[in-house]
Design a protein around this motif. Structure first.
Motif, PDB file in Angstrom:
ATOM      1  N   CYS A 146     -27.836   4.931   4.693  1.00 62.32           N
ATOM      2  CA  CYS A 146     -29.194   4.932   4.345  1.00 62.32           C
ATOM      3  C   CYS A 146     -30.083   5.957   4.619  1.00 62.32           C
ATOM      4  N   GLN A 147     -29.986   6.374   5.945  1.00 58.52           N
ATOM      5  CA  GLN A 147     -30.647   7.590   6.309  1.00 58.52           C
ATOM      6  C   GLN A 147     -30.160   8.677   5.774  1.00 58.52           C
ATOM      7  N   ARG A 148     -28.925   9.052   5.522  1.00 60.02           N
ATOM      8  CA  ARG A 148     -28.338  10.301   4.898  1.00 60.02           C
ATOM      9  C   ARG A 148     -29.027  10.124   3.514  1.00 60.02           C
ATOM     10  N   MET A 149     -29.087   9.014   2.631  1.00 65.57           N
ATOM     11  CA  MET A 149     -29.550   8.985   1.259  1.00 65.57           C
ATOM     12  C   MET A 149     -31.079   9.448   1.253  1.00 65.57           C
ATOM     13  N   MET A 150     -31.684   8.881   2.390  1.00 68.63           N
ATOM     14  CA  MET A 150     -33.258   9.115   2.218  1.00 68.63           C
ATOM     15  C   MET A 150     -33.328  10.633   2.477  1.00 68.63           C
ATOM     16  N   VAL A 151     -32.469  11.636   3.214  1.00 69.87           N
ATOM     17  CA  VAL A 151     -32.587  12.748   3.060  1.00 69.87           C
ATOM     18  C   VAL A 151     -32.153  13.373   1.855  1.00 69.87           C
ATOM     19  N   VAL A 152     -31.158  13.027   1.436  1.00 70.54           N
ATOM     20  CA  VAL A 152     -30.771  13.463  -0.144  1.00 70.54           C
ATOM     21  C   VAL A 152     -31.976  13.454  -0.935  1.00 70.54           C
ATOM     22  N   ASP A 153     -32.687  12.138  -0.824  1.00 67.45           N
ATOM     23  CA  ASP A 153     -33.570  11.772  -2.057  1.00 67.45           C
ATOM     24  C   ASP A 153     -34.743  12.697  -1.787  1.00 67.45           C
ATOM     25  N   ARG A 154     -35.249  12.808  -0.533  1.00 69.78           N
ATOM     26  CA  ARG A 154     -36.289  13.708  -0.175  1.00 69.78           C
ATOM     27  C   ARG A 154     -35.984  15.198  -0.800  1.00 69.78           C
ATOM     28  N   ILE A 155     -34.926  15.583  -0.489  1.00 72.36           N
ATOM     29  CA  ILE A 155     -34.437  16.946  -0.864  1.00 72.36           C
ATOM     30  C   ILE A 155     -34.309  17.127  -2.446  1.00 72.36           C
ATOM     31  N   PHE A 156     -33.855  15.966  -3.057  1.00 74.90           N
ATOM     32  CA  PHE A 156     -33.854  16.080  -4.523  1.00 74.90           C
ATOM     33  C   PHE A 156     -35.224  16.146  -5.126  1.00 74.90           C
ATOM     34  N   GLN A 157     -36.396  15.206  -4.408  1.00 76.10           N
ATOM     35  CA  GLN A 157     -37.676  15.057  -5.091  1.00 76.10           C
ATOM     36  C   GLN A 157     -38.383  16.676  -4.581  1.00 76.10           C
ATOM     37  N   ILE A 158     -38.250  17.021  -3.499  1.00 77.54           N
ATOM     38  CA  ILE A 158     -38.711  18.517  -3.363  1.00 77.54           C
ATOM     39  C   ILE A 158     -38.179  19.585  -4.468  1.00 77.54           C
ATOM     40  N   ALA A 159     -36.940  19.469  -4.748  1.00 78.50           N
ATOM     41  CA  ALA A 159     -36.161  20.616  -5.381  1.00 78.50           C
ATOM     42  C   ALA A 159     -36.631  20.255  -7.056  1.00 78.50           C
ATOM     43  N   PHE A 160     -36.989  18.940  -7.382  1.00 76.78           N
ATOM     44  CA  PHE A 160     -37.414  18.536  -8.614  1.00 76.78           C
ATOM     45  C   PHE A 160     -38.847  19.045  -8.836  1.00 76.78           C
ATOM     46  N   TYR A 161     -39.665  18.800  -8.015  1.00 72.90           N
ATOM     47  CA  TYR A 161     -41.191  18.916  -8.086  1.00 72.90           C
ATOM     48  C   TYR A 161     -41.335  20.621  -7.800  1.00 72.90           C
ATOM     49  N   THR A 162     -40.717  21.080  -7.260  1.00 71.35           N
ATOM     50  CA  THR A 162     -40.689  22.562  -7.021  1.00 71.35           C
ATOM     51  C   THR A 162     -40.331  23.220  -8.509  1.00 71.35           C
TER      52      THR A 162
END
Length: 512
Positions: A475-491
C-alpha cells in the motif's frame, strides 16, 4: 390491537423458554440472514426441539448434501466450538422449492410440518435487483402464497415472521411501520406472470413497476398484501430490514457473505479500482448489521407467539433499520472507507485506494470512462503482454452494473420510522438482555467498519490476517507511485497549458 401495548409481560416466558421444545420451519435458511438466524437460535435457544429447513436440490447437489455445505460455513464456528453436536441433532432438511406449488413438498413432509411446526420464519426471497419479473414473482410472491397456505393447515402454529424489506415502498418519502396500499392486484400480477412469455413480460415490466425501481421491491410490496389477507387467521408479524450487512459481534465480528452495501465499496476502493461513486455527500445511508436484524426477528416471533391469537389482531410491522438511531452520511462513509483501507489494506491492490463522490450523473460517467475503463484497458493490455489473463475490464464491468442497480438508492433520501423496532427491544426481559437486546447507538462506527473490512478480507476475498503487514508495505509503495504519477500528470498538464498560452501570446505579438 398490538402486541406491545396494554400487555402485562411479567408472566411472559423468556425468549429461550418460549422456544424451548418448539419446532421451527425456516425458508431461505441457506441465505445470509438465514444462516445467522439458525446459528443464533441454536446457540441461544438450544433447548428448542428442532429446526426444519426447506432446501432444494441445486446444480446436481441433493438437499441433504447442501445441509452439510451450509454447516461448513465459517459462521457456525462458534456453534461447533461451544455447542458441539447441536446442529447435527436438531437441524433437518425437508426437500422442496419455494417456487413450486405446495413448496414442492412430498405428502409425508407436508404432513410432518403441519403436525409439528410451532414457529415459521419465511426468509426466502430473490434479492437481486435485475431479476426478471417472472422469476421474482414466482419466488417472492408465489412463494409467500404457498407458505401462508401451509401455515393455515398447521395445528400448533403460534408465530409466523415474514421478512420483507424497508425499501418495499420507496415511492414515498417517509416510510412508516404501516401497510401501504398495493401497487397492483397480486392475484392478477401472479396470473399474468405465470401465463405470459418472457418477451411480453419484458415489455410489460415498466408498466407494472410504476414508481418502484425494480422487480425485487415491487414483488416484496405485493407479498406484504398476500400476508395481510391472513390477518386475524394466522399469528403473523412483518419485519422489514434495510440493507443487511456485516455482523457487529455474532456469530463472528464482521461476518459477511456478499459484496452488497458498504463492504463492496470498501473492497473496490481498497483495491484501487473504484474512483467515483454516484451519490451525494449529505445522503443518509441506512444499513443494518445482520446480528441486530436476527435478534429483532427472533424477538418479534417471541412477542407475537406469547400472545393468544385473536381475530381482531393486526399484523404488526417492524422497520428493522437504523433510521435516526445511528445515521451515517455517504460522505462520511467514503472518508471512513479510505481510512479503514489504510489500516486494513487488501492484498495486491491494483492502485492506491481512492474513490470520490460525484453528484452529477454526466460528470460521473465521464469519470467512469477516464478513471475506471481506460486504466482497466491499459492494465489488461499489460497483463496480456506479460502472458497473464486480462481481468480488470471484466471487474469494472461488474462494478458498473452494480452501481447502476444501486443508483436509485444512493441518489435519493428516505425517512424510515422504527418505533416498533425500538419499542420491542425495550420490553425484552432482563434475563434476555445479554443475548437478545439490540442497539446501534453505542456502536463505534470506525471500529465496526474496520471489522467489516477485515471480514471482507477473510470471508469474501479469502485473504489471511498474517498477510496484512505485507499488504501495508505494498500500500505504501502504491501511494508513492500514485503521488509520482499525479505530479507527472499535472506537470505535463501545466506545461501543455503554458505552451498553449505562450503560442497564443507569440501569435498576438506577431500580428501587432
Amino acid at each position: 390491537m398490538g402486541f406491545l401495548e396494554e400487555r402485562d409481560l411479567s408472566g411472559v416466558p423468556t425468549i429461550p423458554d418460549f422456544y424451548k421444545g418448539k419446532t421451527i420451519f425456516v425458508t431461505g435458511g441457506s441465505g445470509f440472514i438465514g444462516k445467522v438466524l439458525i446459528e443464533k437460535l441454536l446457540y441461544s435457544c438450544t433447548d428448542l426441539d428442532r429446526i426444519y429447513l426447506l432446501l432444494r436440490n441445486k446444480k446436481g447437489v441433493k438437499s441433504e448434501d447442501r445441509l452439510a455445505e451450509l454447516y461448513a460455513a465459517p459462521c457456525f464456528q462458534r456453534l461447533k466450538a461451544e455447542r458441539p453436536g447441536v446442529f447435527e441433532s436438531k437441524v433437518f432438511v425437508v426437500s422442496g422449492n419455494v417456487m413450486e406449488a405446495g413448496l414442492g413438498l412430498s405428502q409425508e413432509d407436508r404432513a410432518l410440518l403441519v403436525n409439528r411446526v410451532n414457529v415459521i420464519f419465511h426468509v426466502a426471497a430473490s434479492v437481486r435487483f435485475d431479476d426478471t419479473l417472472k422469476y421474482s414473482t414466482q419466488l417472492n410472491l408465489r412463494g409467500t402464497v404457498e407458505v401462508m397456505e401451509l401455515a393455515k393447515e398447521m395445528r400448533e402454529l403460534c408465530s409466523l415472521v415474514h421478512v420483507s424489506t424497508s425499501y418495499a415502498n420507496t415511492n414515498r418519502d417517509t416510510i412508516e411501520e404501516v401497510l401501504y396500499p398495493p401497487l397492483a392486484d397480486w392475484r392478477e400480477t401472479l396470473a399474468i406472470c405465470e401465463k405470459a412469455d418472457e418477451h411480453t413480460l419484458k415489455i410489460l415490466t415498466p408498466k407494472f413497476l410504476g414508481e418502484l425501481p425494480n422487480t425485487y421491491t415491487f414483488t416484496k410490496q405485493l407479498a406484504e398484501h398476500v400476508v395481510n389477507e391472513y390477518k386475524g387467521q394466522l399469528p403473523i408479524i412483518i419485519v422489514r430490514p434495510s440493507i443487511v450487512i456485516s455482523s457487529i459481534d455474532e456469530p463472528i465480528p464482521g461476518w459477511i457473505e456478499s459484496f452488497n452495501g458498504p463492504v463492496g465499496i470498501f473492497v473496490a476502493c481498497g483495491k484501487g479500482i473504484m474512483r467515483t461513486i454516484h451519490t451525494k455527500a449529505d445522503i443518509k445511508s441506512d444499513f443494518m448489521p445482520v446480528d441486530v436484524c436476527v435478534k429483532n426477528i427472533i424477538a418479534g416471533a417471541w412477542i407475537r407467539g406469547t400472545k393468544i391469537m385473536d381475530p381482531t389482531d393486526d399484523i404488526e410491522i417492524y422497520n428493522c433499520c437504523s433510521g435516526n438511531l445511528h445515521p451515517i452520511l455517504m460522505g462520511d462513509l467514503i472518508a471512513m472507507s479510505k481510512q479503514v483501507a489504510k489500516d486494513v489494506p487488501l492484498d495486491n491492490m491494483v492502485w492506491y485506494m481512492g474513490g470520490t463522490i460525484t453528484a452529477s450523473e454526466k460528470y460521473h460517467y465521464v469519470k467512469v470512462l477516464l478513471q475506471h475503463l481506460l486504466p482497466a484497458m491499459l492494465i489488461d493490455t499489460l497483463l496480456w503482454l506479460f502472458g497473464k489473463k486480462p481481468m480488470l475490464v471484466k471487474i469494472q464491468r461488474r462494478i458498473y452494473i452494480a452501481n447502476l442497480a444501486l443508483r436509485y438508492y444512493t441518489t435519493q433520501q428516505w425517512t424510515f420510522t422504527n418505533t416498533n423496532f425500538t419499542k420491542l427491544r425495550s420490553v425484552i426481559k432482563l434475563e434476555d438482555i445479554e443475548q437478545f437486546y439490540y442497539e446501534l447507538e453505542s456502536t463505534n462506527v470506525v471500529e465496526y467498519f474496520k471489522q467489516c473490512c477485515l471480514g471482507g478480507r477473510r470471508f469474501l476475498l479469502k485473504e489471511k490476517d498474517e498477510d496484512i503487514p505485507k499488504a501495508r508495505l505494498h500500500c505504501q509503495r502504491m501511494m508513492v507511485v500514485d503521488r509520482i504519477f499525479q505530479i507527472a500528470f499535472y506537470t505535463v498538464l501545466i506545461w501543455w497549458v503554458c505552451s498553449k498560452i505562450v503560442k497564443v501570446f507569440n501569435l498576438h505579438s506577431n500580428i501587432f
